[in-house]
Design an enzyme around this catalytic site. Sequence first.
Site, short mmCIF file in Angstrom:
data_model
loop_
_atom_site.label_atom_id
_atom_site.label_comp_id
_atom_site.label_asym_id
_atom_site.label_seq_id
_atom_site.Cartn_x
_atom_site.Cartn_y
_atom_site.Cartn_z
N GLU A 1 0.81 -1.22 0.00
CA GLU A 1 0.00 0.00 0.00
C GLU A 1 0.84 1.26 0.00
O GLU A 1 0.31 2.36 0.17
CB GLU A 1 -0.93 -0.01 1.23
N ARG B 1 1.97 1.76 4.69
CA ARG B 1 1.64 2.75 3.67
C ARG B 1 2.74 3.76 3.37
O ARG B 1 2.54 4.65 2.56
CB ARG B 1 0.31 3.44 4.02
N ALA C 1 -8.82 -0.95 16.36
CA ALA C 1 -10.15 -0.72 16.94
C ALA C 1 -11.08 -1.91 16.77
O ALA C 1 -12.00 -2.08 17.56
CB ALA C 1 -10.78 0.54 16.33
N THR D 1 -8.96 4.87 16.83
CA THR D 1 -7.55 4.79 16.42
C THR D 1 -7.28 5.73 15.24
O THR D 1 -8.15 6.02 14.43
CB THR D 1 -7.17 3.36 16.05
N ASP E 1 -18.50 1.45 11.68
CA ASP E 1 -17.11 1.44 11.25
C ASP E 1 -16.83 2.62 10.32
O ASP E 1 -15.98 2.54 9.42
CB ASP E 1 -16.75 0.11 10.57
N LYS F 1 -15.45 7.37 5.34
CA LYS F 1 -16.20 6.16 5.01
C LYS F 1 -17.70 6.38 4.98
O LYS F 1 -18.42 5.66 4.31
CB LYS F 1 -15.89 5.08 6.06
N ASN G 1 -12.02 4.22 1.21
CA ASN G 1 -11.22 3.66 2.29
C ASN G 1 -9.86 4.39 2.36
O ASN G 1 -9.81 5.60 2.23
CB ASN G 1 -11.13 2.14 2.13
N CYS H 1 -9.59 -13.40 7.82
CA CYS H 1 -8.47 -13.54 6.88
C CYS H 1 -8.81 -14.49 5.73
O CYS H 1 -8.61 -14.19 4.57
CB CYS H 1 -7.22 -14.03 7.59
CA CA Z 1 -12.28 -0.04 11.31
#
Ligand code: CA
Length: 700
Positions: A77, A129, A190, A248, A313, A340, A400, A611
């Site tokens: 990223e 990132r 978070a 966070t 979220d 978001k 995002n 995952c």
């Molecule tokens: Ca989140």
Amino acid sequence: MGRIRWLAAWLWLLGAFAHGTDAARIIHADREPGQWLTHGRTYDEQRFSPLRAIDRSNVGGLGLAWHFATGDTRGMEATPIVADGVMYVSTAWSRVVALDAASGRLIWRYDPQVPGAKARDACCDVVNRGVALWGDSIFLGALDGRLIALDAKTGAERWSVQTTDPAKPYTITGAPRVVKGKVIIGNGGAEFGVRGYFSAYDAATGALAWRFYTVPASAEGPVEHEELRLAQRTWSPDSLWQTGLGGTVWDSFAYDPELDLLYVGVGNGSQYNRAQRSPGGGDNLFLASILAVRPDTGRLVWHYQTTPGESWDYTATQHMILAELDLLGQRRKVLMQAPKNGFFYVLDRETGELLSANNYVPVNWASHVDLETGRPVETGRADWSGTPRMVMPAIVGGHNWHPMAFSPETGLVYIPTIHQVYPFVPDPDFRYDPATFNTGENWPALAASAPAFAPGFCSPTRLTAWDPVAQRQVWQVKFSRGVSAGVLATAGGLVLQGTTDGRLVAYDDRSGAVLWESPTGVGIMAPPITYTVDDTQFIAVVGGIGGSQGGHGDRLDNVNSGHVLVFALGARGAPPDVPAIQRSVHVPEEALDAAAVERGGRLYAVHCLRCHGLNAASSGLYPDLRTSAPGIHEIWNEIVLGGALAGNGMASFADVLVERDVRDIHAWVIDRAIRSMQWSHKALDAAANLVCIPAEWLAD
Ligand code: CA
């Protein structure tokens, strides 16, 4: 601006020179547009380059100048930093390479040796990132919470500090920023349950200068700084303090040197469901907020909360851009963000006043943002605190982490957008469990509601050109698969963006017309940059799929081989030759007990799904468990309980699972494998693109 403030600005600039040349170099980045000195190129993070040697008329002559295989197969990223002919790139697992920016020759390599098992604490892959440059040091935030200073010439470690409690599931994936000699760094976690904060460290010594907590510690304190008294009044005394409450700061910062304000994007709550998180309500400051603080002290000057009582979220950690816009006949210094929650915000960045907001993707949680109160008007249709709801934007947001870009020449913001619905299912029996996700969702019910053969979440993604003055869409490009990657805009009239299926594309910044594209051999999420060496303009991008969407949003055809790819006019290099992923299903011959399969499915949803994906069908970034080789089936227990593959990121789950659990999960995975054999891979691929939003989820 008055004479006194000019004087103050000059005095400050003189002070900046005293730190060395870097503050002045970054502040005056446009004097040397061939460099890329900080994450968003400039402190205002516009991701716009004044370089124009490559433009609409000649971009067709662009070709691959060099590529460098980083050796990684997880998510990539990073935004590279380029200074004086050297490129610094962070890769998966917080590793760093320094490359000759003209040739791709490796200068040095640094590996902080993050323990593989730390991957279990990362919500969204072991990504990084980017790094920061200041003086002759490179700064890296490592996944395990260390902030590390390296000698930019050699890659040798200068200092390293632990910025988080290693016993808690904190991670760092974001790029540090350096402002006035202080390294600014946040963290993530978070979804698991941690208390958010960001900190400033002395660039020379690594000493902690200040720390700002984004949520209170508890009803009784401690109150580490005054701003927490304001925050405390917005939380119920019965809040789930033990979860840390979240908030966070995992990605977004910007800085205005003239106003001397550092802008900070704050994330979602731990857990998501506000009725359980803070019973009795409250805005829950500073969740999902934009903060303006003094970089010298960390003291708050203003705050704006995009989503009061955040419950979906809906982080405000998305990329923030500082620019000047003409609004109602006035030149305004603004901050722009597409968080978001689906609304595009234009704020006065001196005061935090909301100037305008409009939805840039379909939303159903709020009808609009009230300009008088500055607050969104909730519809009630997305309140999932007591009943399942279909919510737009989805949990990944309308946008995002993938950086957007602003071109002062077109006046448009180019946003990688996500147009998606998500089913929130509450868990009335929620109990905080520090060993796993604590989102308050009923994951087994969520998994059971998905179509039986869906290879995973899919991402109907687009590139949206947005007029921030009129607050409307100007053009849009639709993608049939994958993520919408980070964006670069240039004075050559170009918008550059990579694709999941392995291309780099140049669009006309006025119309969205495709002007050029090139295969890259590997899928791309990261944003391109551009720079010059000896008057040659290069365009660079880091290839490699992953992250929260890349792990599940698609089905990789080729091995996810991390590469730095660099293009120039007249170059004719071939893209890297990356091997195809071999998929075949081996099913152990054991009778499957239906009750065990059912129980295993529920355990899988809680511990494995985030995952390995819905129906055990990962994109290929993580192993598709249905295609596990015979040898993997044989050592299933040694992997899941014994941690045999911890070095790859598959930690032991012996703290939460016993042998019977693991046997039942195995039975469920085998059941999924048997079912998948009834489908050809081609059909699975088709399903990935078709079953984006199952009809039954829309029947609300
Ligand atoms: Ca989140």
